[in-house]
Design an enzyme around this catalytic site. Structure first.
Site, short mmCIF file in Angstrom:
data_model
loop_
_atom_site.label_atom_id
_atom_site.label_comp_id
_atom_site.label_asym_id
_atom_site.label_seq_id
_atom_site.Cartn_x
_atom_site.Cartn_y
_atom_site.Cartn_z
CD GLU A 32 53.54 19.02 71.80
OE1 GLU A 32 54.09 19.68 70.90
OE2 GLU A 32 54.18 18.31 72.60
CB CYS A 69 49.82 9.21 71.73
SG CYS A 69 50.51 9.54 73.34
CB CYS A 117 52.23 16.41 84.43
SG CYS A 117 51.92 14.85 85.28
CB CYS A 154 58.41 11.30 85.99
SG CYS A 154 56.84 10.72 86.68
CB CYS A 197 58.55 12.87 82.05
SG CYS A 197 57.07 13.35 81.12
CB CYS A 220 57.54 7.82 75.23
SG CYS A 220 56.58 6.52 74.56
#
Ligand code: SAH
Ligand code: SF4
Length: 394
Positions: free
Chosen positions: A122, A137, A144, A148, A151, A375
């Site tokens: 994305e 962005c 990933c 975290c 997230c 975010c």
């Protein structure tokens, strides 16, 4: 000192070797044509000479691809028709496929891009509220490796790294979507004039590809973005921060989120490998950090977890002497997330303490929450397949 440097070098080698295990597939189409997007200038010249063209064509093509945004050789008026046809038989100027695009109530636009092997990532365009411009962005990985706790991307295991063509491709495809290329009158685009590497993935775990992509977008004869208009956000891959500063010179954002190792170990598990003292030391030596070019510390505001006045005071103590600003990000919820956004008065109190210590402490207003574009809300359905697990490194 020397031992520490050697240790860092060994760490860097290890990180780069691991990144190669998750390399993108070669950017060649099934019909054998080669994608020119994402090649460095040297690679572009090599590709052309290998097919019998003169090296000066590379300069011409670079201009058409990155300055004019051309995707069709037939548009390249400075190149003779027969050669246009030859080029079109051998090469393409690729774009990722737009799988979906959504525009939120506040003008934020999110694309789900699909790459040649059907993996997806994305990208988000965030218009500035005051100015007639905005930031793109960009994602650096599909999924990933880090997880975290707050997230959404962190719940998607790493599928693979994105290649330079796919990283640059997100930006140029976003520009296409707004018609943001020079007009025939020569007016230059300004709407999409900032890049934040804050999408899916940890950019410093995909350093080589990110670096090549950033060299392409900053090249003065193409897109020509200033390094100052690029911010790379890292969760704290200390050994690569030095290289990033020395080689790319882009602005640095560091995802801090906690000021004590115990809590940061939990929220940002990478902290167990590179604890706060090492992270802050790397920030202190980040080249080019000055009052004009401050390091951004990102701090997600989690109700009752990291948002007390004592946390704010410890934050100020920790970053003392670093030219910095602190970006407070109210937690953006996602399906299944376990945290609650801090209360407004807690955020205000925290911001005031940081500001009184002399640091700008803007509160990042959530953008595009209605389309899960804020975010930490990005995630795709892409998975690592058996075939990929068996594929050889590199
Ligand atoms: N992997 C890099 C860049 C991508 S994340 C990094 O971690 O820095 C961009 C920023 O959004 C990071 O500061 C990240 O910690 C933050 N973030 C992640 N999830 C969030 C959430 N749910 N709400 C608010 N911010 C979040
Ligand atoms: Fe990865 Fe950054 Fe999300 Fe952490 S915050 S899981 S490093 S994308």
């Amino acid at each position: 000192m020397e031992a520490a440097a050697a240790f860092s070098e060994a760490e860097r080698t290890r990180i780069l070797a691991k990144a190669a295990l998750f390399a993108p597939p070669p950017a060649r189409l099934e019909d054998g044509r080669q994608d020119l997007v994402g090649l460095s200038r040297e690679q572009l010249a090599e590709a052309l000479t290998a097919s019998g063209e003169k090296p000066f064509r590379a300069k011409q093509l670079w201009h058409w691809i990155y300055h004019q945004g051309a995707t069709d050789f037939a548009r390249m008026s400075s190149i003779a028709r027969p050669l246009q046809r030859v080029l079109a038989e051998r090469f393409v100027i690729g774009r990722p496929e737009v799988a979906t695009v959504q525009t939120g109530a506040d003008g934020t636009r999110k694309w789900l891009f699909r790459f040649r092997d059907r993996q997806e990532a994305e990208t988000v365009y965030i218009p500035d509220r005051q100015e007639d411009r905005g930031a793109v962005c960009i994602s650096s990985q599909v999924g990933c490796t880090l997880s975290c706790r707050f997230c959404h991307t962190g719940t998607q295991p790493l599928v693979r790294n994105l290649g330079p063509a796919e990283i640059v491709g997100q930006f140029v495809a976003a520009r296409d979507s707004y018609g943001e290329w020079p007009s025939p009158k020569g007016e230059t685009p300004r709407l999409l004039s900032t890049i934040v590497l804050m999408g899916m993935g940890e950019p410093l775990y995909n350093y080589e590809n990110v670096a090549q992509a950033m060299r392409i977008v900053t090249d003065g004869e193409g897109i020509g973005l200033s390094r100052r208009r690029i911010t790379l956000s890292t969760s704290g891959v200390v050994p690569m921060m030095d290289r990033c500063g020395a080689e790319l010179g882009v602005n640095l954002a560091v995802s801090l989120h906690a000021v004590r190792d115990e809590l940061r170990d939990h929220l940002v598990p990478l902290n167990r490998k590179y604890p706060l003292a090492e992270l802050i030391a790397a920030c202190r030596r980040y080249p080019g950090a000055s009052n004009a070019r401050r390091i951004t510390f990102e701090y997600v505001m989690l109700d009752g977890v990291n948002d007390s006045p004592a946390d704010a005071r410890e934050l100020v103590r920790l970053i003392a002497g670093i030219p910095a600003k602190v970006n407070l990000i109210p937690f953006n919820p996602w399906p299944g997330s376990a945290f609650v956004t801090s209360r407004p008065q807690a955020i205000r109190r925290f911001a005031d303490i940081v500001m009184e210590a002399g640091y700008a402490s803007p509160v990042r207003s959530p953008r595009g929450r209605d389309i899960l574009a804020a975010c930490g809300q990005l995630r795709t359905e892409s998975r690592r397949t058996r075939a990929m697990e068996g594929s050889p490194p590199g």
